[in-house]
Design a protein around this motif. Structure first.
Motif, PDB file in Angstrom:
ATOM      1  N   SER A  12      37.247   2.657  41.950  1.00  0.00           N
ATOM      2  CA  SER A  12      37.464   2.923  40.522  1.00  0.00           C
ATOM      3  C   SER A  12      38.569   2.036  39.947  1.00  0.00           C
ATOM      4  CB  SER A  12      37.829   4.400  40.313  1.00  0.00           C
ATOM      5  OG  SER A  12      38.371   4.599  39.016  1.00  0.00           O
ATOM      6  N   ASN A  14      39.375   1.942  36.899  1.00  0.00           N
ATOM      7  CA  ASN A  14      40.169   2.734  35.942  1.00  0.00           C
ATOM      8  C   ASN A  14      41.309   3.447  36.659  1.00  0.00           C
ATOM      9  OD1 ASN A  14      38.906   2.351  33.305  1.00  0.00           O
ATOM     10  ND2 ASN A  14      37.093   3.230  34.274  1.00  0.00           N
ATOM     11  N   SER A  15      41.049   3.907  37.879  1.00  0.00           N
ATOM     12  CA  SER A  15      42.116   4.533  38.669  1.00  0.00           C
ATOM     13  C   SER A  15      43.144   3.481  39.090  1.00  0.00           C
ATOM     14  CB  SER A  15      41.528   5.186  39.921  1.00  0.00           C
ATOM     15  OG  SER A  15      40.577   6.160  39.569  1.00  0.00           O
ATOM     16  N   PHE A  36      33.255  10.646  44.723  1.00  0.00           N
ATOM     17  CA  PHE A  36      32.518  10.210  43.539  1.00  0.00           C
ATOM     18  C   PHE A  36      31.031  10.055  43.864  1.00  0.00           C
ATOM     19  CE2 PHE A  36      31.390   6.719  40.528  1.00  0.00           C
ATOM     20  CZ  PHE A  36      31.608   7.434  39.367  1.00  0.00           C
ATOM     21  N   THR A  41      32.703  14.692  40.717  1.00  0.00           N
ATOM     22  CA  THR A  41      33.172  14.713  39.325  1.00  0.00           C
ATOM     23  C   THR A  41      32.188  15.426  38.386  1.00  0.00           C
ATOM     24  OG1 THR A  41      32.225  12.498  39.022  1.00  0.00           O
ATOM     25  CG2 THR A  41      34.600  12.624  39.476  1.00  0.00           C
ATOM     26  N   ARG A  42      30.978  15.704  38.922  1.00  0.00           N
ATOM     27  CA  ARG A  42      29.997  16.435  38.105  1.00  0.00           C
ATOM     28  C   ARG A  42      29.968  17.930  38.453  1.00  0.00           C
ATOM     29  NH1 ARG A  42      27.458  11.655  39.213  1.00  0.00           N
ATOM     30  NH2 ARG A  42      26.228  12.517  40.920  1.00  0.00           N
ATOM     31  N   ARG A  47      35.415  20.137  37.426  1.00  0.00           N
ATOM     32  CA  ARG A  47      35.711  19.884  36.007  1.00  0.00           C
ATOM     33  C   ARG A  47      36.633  20.952  35.436  1.00  0.00           C
ATOM     34  NH1 ARG A  47      30.506  16.932  33.169  1.00  0.00           N
ATOM     35  NH2 ARG A  47      30.533  15.176  34.610  1.00  0.00           N
ATOM     36  N   GLU A  55      35.877  12.793  34.942  1.00  0.00           N
ATOM     37  CA  GLU A  55      36.213  11.407  35.320  1.00  0.00           C
ATOM     38  C   GLU A  55      37.515  11.347  36.117  1.00  0.00           C
ATOM     39  OE1 GLU A  55      34.583   9.048  31.351  1.00  0.00           O
ATOM     40  OE2 GLU A  55      36.678   9.622  31.444  1.00  0.00           O
ATOM     41  N   SER A  67      44.435  12.979  32.027  1.00  0.00           N
ATOM     42  CA  SER A  67      43.317  12.054  32.232  1.00  0.00           C
ATOM     43  C   SER A  67      43.283  11.002  31.135  1.00  0.00           C
ATOM     44  CB  SER A  67      41.979  12.800  32.311  1.00  0.00           C
ATOM     45  OG  SER A  67      41.515  13.135  31.030  1.00  0.00           O
ATOM     46  N   GLN A  68      42.370  10.051  31.307  1.00  0.00           N
ATOM     47  CA  GLN A  68      42.199   8.838  30.488  1.00  0.00           C
ATOM     48  C   GLN A  68      43.314   7.835  30.822  1.00  0.00           C
ATOM     49  OE1 GLN A  68      39.691   7.753  28.701  1.00  0.00           O
ATOM     50  NE2 GLN A  68      38.492   9.626  28.957  1.00  0.00           N
TER      51      GLN A  68
END
Ligand SMILES: N[C@@H](CCC(=O)N[C@@H](CS)C(=O)NCC(=O)O)C(=O)O
Length: 215
Positions: A12, A14-15, A36, A41-42, A47, A55, A67-68
């Motif tokens: 990832s 983003n991570s 993942f 994550t689903r 969640r 995510e 997050s983000q």
């Protein structure tokens, strides 16, 4: 126990943006692997407990889960007083580039990587569309970096950490030979890789289970 826990996975980018900040600043942190590929994550329970957006990255600190990556980087830079904007004008530029990164640069690059690596099965037209979008975003950053050492000028900031997130994965995985085709981006990512604390993504986050990115 480390002060910061980063829920992440090696594949990832983003991570990696957040991990890079934590490591370059020398903060007390540890990666916590997420499955993942296995769909963690689903999972509604994940969640509920970790991130309703489904995510990674998620940064846990003092009982909070953030997050983000762009929001986390902004929070980290304000909390630790490093790698942040130095003026009102730079603050505006920081937000502007973080939004561009999430929408167009990382957004397209990561989607193209998923198609290229065959982690997703897509028709050739979809692949060609993502490639053209990614080339467009790369060209914008290549042009911006010509004559600049870092995205906002002479010193690295969270804008660099955000945009560079996916750019150390190997060409066979991403479908882009940046060293051959984007000289300004290649030199810039080299300058960032020279920062104390930098490590390649799979070494920085040797945890979790990614989609099969390297075939
Ligand atoms: N804009 C988000 C993007 C995060 C993101 O796309 N994370 C991916 C991994 S790199 C993810 O967890 N995706 C799960 C999914 O889409 O189901 C950020 O910067 O944090």
């Amino acid at each position: 126990m480390a002060h910061y826990k980063l829920y992440c996975v090696g594949g990832s980018g983003n991570s990696f943006k957040v991990a890079l900040f934590l490591n370059c600043v020398g903060l007390d942190w540890e990666p916590v692997g997420v499955d993942f590929a296995g769909g963690q994550t689903r999972d509604p329970a994940w969640r509920e407990a970790t991130n309703a957006m489904g995510e990674v990255p998620v940064l846990e600190v003092d009982g909070k889960r953030l997050s983000q990556s762009g929001a986390i980087l902004t929070w980290l830079t304000e909390t630790h007083g490093v790698f942040g904007p130095a003026s009102e004008a730079e603050r505006f530029e920081t937000l502007r580039w973080l939004l561009f990164d999430n929408h167009k640069f990382t957004g397209n690059f990561a989607a193209h990587r998923a198609l290229h690596s065959k982690a997703l099965d897509a028709p050739p037209a979809a692949h060609a569309y993502m490639r053209a979008r990614t080339e467009g975003a790369l060209a914008i950053v290549e042009r911006h970096l010509a004559g600049r050492r870092f995205m906002l000028g002479e010193r690295p900031t969270i804008v660099d950490f955000s945009l560079v997130g996916y750019l150390y994965y190997p060409p066979e995985e991403t479908g882009f030979d940046l060293a051959a085709a984007y000289p300004a981006i290649d030199a810039w990512r080299g300058r960032l890789a020279a920062l104390p604390g930098w490590k390649p993504p799979y070494e920085m986050m040797p945890v979790g289970r990614s989609m099969p990115m390297r075939l």
